[in-house]
Enzyme design. Structure first.
Site, PDB file in Angstrom:
ATOM      1  N   THR A 178      18.499  -5.378  14.943  1.00  0.00           N
ATOM      2  CA  THR A 178      18.626  -5.049  13.560  1.00  0.00           C
ATOM      3  C   THR A 178      19.240  -3.505  13.418  1.00  0.00           C
ATOM      4  O   THR A 178      18.834  -2.764  14.173  1.00  0.00           O
ATOM      5  CB  THR A 178      17.442  -5.033  12.663  1.00  0.00           C
ATOM      6  OG1 THR A 178      16.932  -6.498  12.617  1.00  0.00           O
ATOM      7  CG2 THR A 178      17.384  -4.593  11.423  1.00  0.00           C
ATOM      8  N   ARG A 206      16.377 -19.880   9.521  1.00  0.00           N
ATOM      9  CA  ARG A 206      15.247 -18.868   9.556  1.00  0.00           C
ATOM     10  C   ARG A 206      15.847 -17.687   8.876  1.00  0.00           C
ATOM     11  O   ARG A 206      16.878 -17.207   9.294  1.00  0.00           O
ATOM     12  CB  ARG A 206      14.573 -18.749  10.981  1.00  0.00           C
ATOM     13  CG  ARG A 206      13.574 -17.559  10.916  1.00  0.00           C
ATOM     14  CD  ARG A 206      13.975 -16.244  11.252  1.00  0.00           C
ATOM     15  NE  ARG A 206      13.084 -15.364  11.299  1.00  0.00           N
ATOM     16  CZ  ARG A 206      13.385 -13.916  11.514  1.00  0.00           C
ATOM     17  NH1 ARG A 206      14.517 -13.503  11.385  1.00  0.00           N
ATOM     18  NH2 ARG A 206      12.236 -12.933  11.478  1.00  0.00           N
ATOM     19  N   GLY A 208      14.742 -13.767   7.949  1.00  0.00           N
ATOM     20  CA  GLY A 208      13.773 -12.550   7.900  1.00  0.00           C
ATOM     21  C   GLY A 208      13.480 -11.692   6.941  1.00  0.00           C
ATOM     22  O   GLY A 208      13.786 -12.033   5.667  1.00  0.00           O
ATOM     23  N   ASP A 209      12.995 -10.471   7.405  1.00  0.00           N
ATOM     24  CA  ASP A 209      12.725  -9.422   6.164  1.00  0.00           C
ATOM     25  C   ASP A 209      14.130  -8.969   5.854  1.00  0.00           C
ATOM     26  O   ASP A 209      14.141  -8.209   4.504  1.00  0.00           O
ATOM     27  CB  ASP A 209      11.731  -8.546   6.540  1.00  0.00           C
ATOM     28  CG  ASP A 209      12.217  -7.795   7.880  1.00  0.00           C
ATOM     29  OD1 ASP A 209      12.721  -8.414   8.750  1.00  0.00           O
ATOM     30  OD2 ASP A 209      12.184  -6.497   7.893  1.00  0.00           O
ATOM     31  N   THR A 229      12.596  -2.489  10.621  1.00  0.00           N
ATOM     32  CA  THR A 229      13.041  -3.226  11.787  1.00  0.00           C
ATOM     33  C   THR A 229      11.661  -3.735  12.642  1.00  0.00           C
ATOM     34  O   THR A 229      11.033  -2.878  12.800  1.00  0.00           O
ATOM     35  CB  THR A 229      14.215  -2.645  12.812  1.00  0.00           C
ATOM     36  OG1 THR A 229      14.017  -3.506  14.094  1.00  0.00           O
ATOM     37  CG2 THR A 229      13.477  -1.188  13.097  1.00  0.00           C
ATOM     38  N   GLY A 230      11.711  -5.038  12.927  1.00  0.00           N
ATOM     39  CA  GLY A 230      10.449  -5.498  13.557  1.00  0.00           C
ATOM     40  C   GLY A 230      10.367  -6.840  13.333  1.00  0.00           C
ATOM     41  O   GLY A 230      11.320  -7.621  12.861  1.00  0.00           O
ATOM     42  N   GLY A 232      10.066  -9.735  11.455  1.00  0.00           N
ATOM     43  CA  GLY A 232      10.176 -10.079  10.054  1.00  0.00           C
ATOM     44  C   GLY A 232       9.336 -10.764   9.648  1.00  0.00           C
ATOM     45  O   GLY A 232       8.938 -10.358   7.955  1.00  0.00           O
TER      46      GLY A 232
HETATM   47  N1  ASP Z   1      13.354  -7.751  11.293  1.00  0.00           N
HETATM   48  C1  ASP Z   1      14.501  -8.511  11.795  1.00  0.00           C
HETATM   49  C2  ASP Z   1      13.965 -10.017  11.459  1.00  0.00           C
HETATM   50  O1  ASP Z   1      12.963 -10.399  11.547  1.00  0.00           O
HETATM   51  C3  ASP Z   1      14.706  -8.464  13.484  1.00  0.00           C
HETATM   52  C4  ASP Z   1      14.665  -7.146  13.725  1.00  0.00           C
HETATM   53  O2  ASP Z   1      14.194  -6.059  13.005  1.00  0.00           O
HETATM   54  O3  ASP Z   1      14.942  -6.864  15.082  1.00  0.00           O
HETATM   55  O4  ASP Z   1      15.176 -10.876  11.291  1.00  0.00           O
END
Ligand code: ASP
Length: 312
Positions: A178, A206, A208-209, A229-230, A232
């Protein structure tokens, strides 16, 4: 209108279990160059008196074009061997926002998200509908080859046909990617933008956030601008980006305190590995994570550019 002389900008290229022993000098240089490139693009806009929303879009576009980051060109493969991308933008003055989810073949999903904000009556559109809108808006499209990257392909091959889905950037099965940017312009406007290819081997469209306002992205001139980021799913359940704003507004916490509360207290019990970047209306920047690293860059009060990867 009060003139804020200080502008501020921060970017990220994903957080995760980034291991020092896997990080060769060549790789490290490539990531840092990518981050600097994004910072320069955003800072050019701000120094010329441009708006925070233009700055975050410019920075994220550059990061999307860099194959090292999991967004735009460097997006990971889903379970069908395709690239499905999510992105969102928000401006802190009007609270207008735009987002796209599960879009394919769009060169810069962040620009499409902005177009949703400015040219449609909606906030979030997805899949084929978003593609149709992109076409209508003459947004630049690219064929599948543009998004092909051997490293990402090999990454997918290791999980293909299994139930394992992965975030990017890590050495074990907890991978993150991300990109994102937050900015404060001379007029005092805050803005945030986030863009991602999501998780390797993801199924069922799917989402994510990152394209969800309040979860992965939030901006409000009353408090701050945030890009996350993380993991999600956890960030969605924590309404992480909005929570930083809410802690500042309703509880009177400083940006640093609010970010600390979300990243180190609220997310860990939800299995929410990751981090976020944020800027407040005074131009203070906080970049924090609860994992070993986050690709990140920021401008200081003298306009100097900085990058960092590891937590310490
Ligand atoms: N947050 C992002 C997701 O879950 C992925 C990421 O930040 O690495 O899609």
């Amino acid at each position: 209108m009060k003139e804020h002389r200080r502008t501020a900008l921060a970017v990220h290229g994903g957080a995760g279990t980034i291991s020092r022993k896997e990080m060769t000098p060549v790789r490290e240089k490539a990531y840092r160059e990518g981050l600097l490139d994004g910072l320069r693009a955003g800072q050019d806009v701000l120094l010329q008196g441009g708006s925070a929303i233009d700055a975050v879009e410019a920075a994220v576009r550059r990061l999307e074009d860099c194959p090292h980051f999991n967004a735009g060109r460097g997006s990971v493969f889903n379970a069908d061997g395709q690239h499905e991308m999510d992105a969102s933008v928000m401006r802190g003055d009007t609270l207008e926002a735009g987002a796209v989810a599960s879009v394919q073949n769009v060169k810069n999903p962040i620009t499409l998200a902005r177009r949703v904000m400015e040219k449609s009556p909606h906030v979030l559109i997805s899949g084929l509908g978003a593609f149709e809108f992109a076409h209508q808006e003459k947004i630049t499209l690219e064929d599948d080859q543009y998004f092909f990257d051997q490293f990402r392909y090999d990454q997918w091959q290791r999980t293909k046909g299994t139930d394992v889905y992965q975030l990017d950037h890590s050495d074990d099965d907890r991978k993150f990617g991300t990109v994102g940017a937050v900015a404060l312009d001379r007029e005092g406007m805050l803005a945030a933008a986030t863009s991602t290819g999501g998780m390797t081997n993801k199924r069922w469209q799917r989402i994510g956030d990152s394209p969800l306002i309040g979860a992965g992205t939030y901006a409000n001139n009353a408090s701050c601008a945030v890009s996350c980021t993380g993991h999600g799913e956890s960030f969605i359940r924590a309404v992480a980006a909005y929570d930083v704003h809410a802690l500042m507004l309703y509880k009177g916490l400083s940006l640093e305190e609010a970010v600390h509360e979300v990243v180190h207290k609220k997310l860990p019990p939800l299995d929410g590995d990751g981090g976020l970047i944020a800027v407040d209306r005074e131009g203070r920047i906080v970049l924090d994570m609860n994992c070993s690293g986050m690709y990140r860059g920021w401008t200081d009060e003298h306009g100097e550019l900085h990058t960092a990867i590891f937590k310490d």
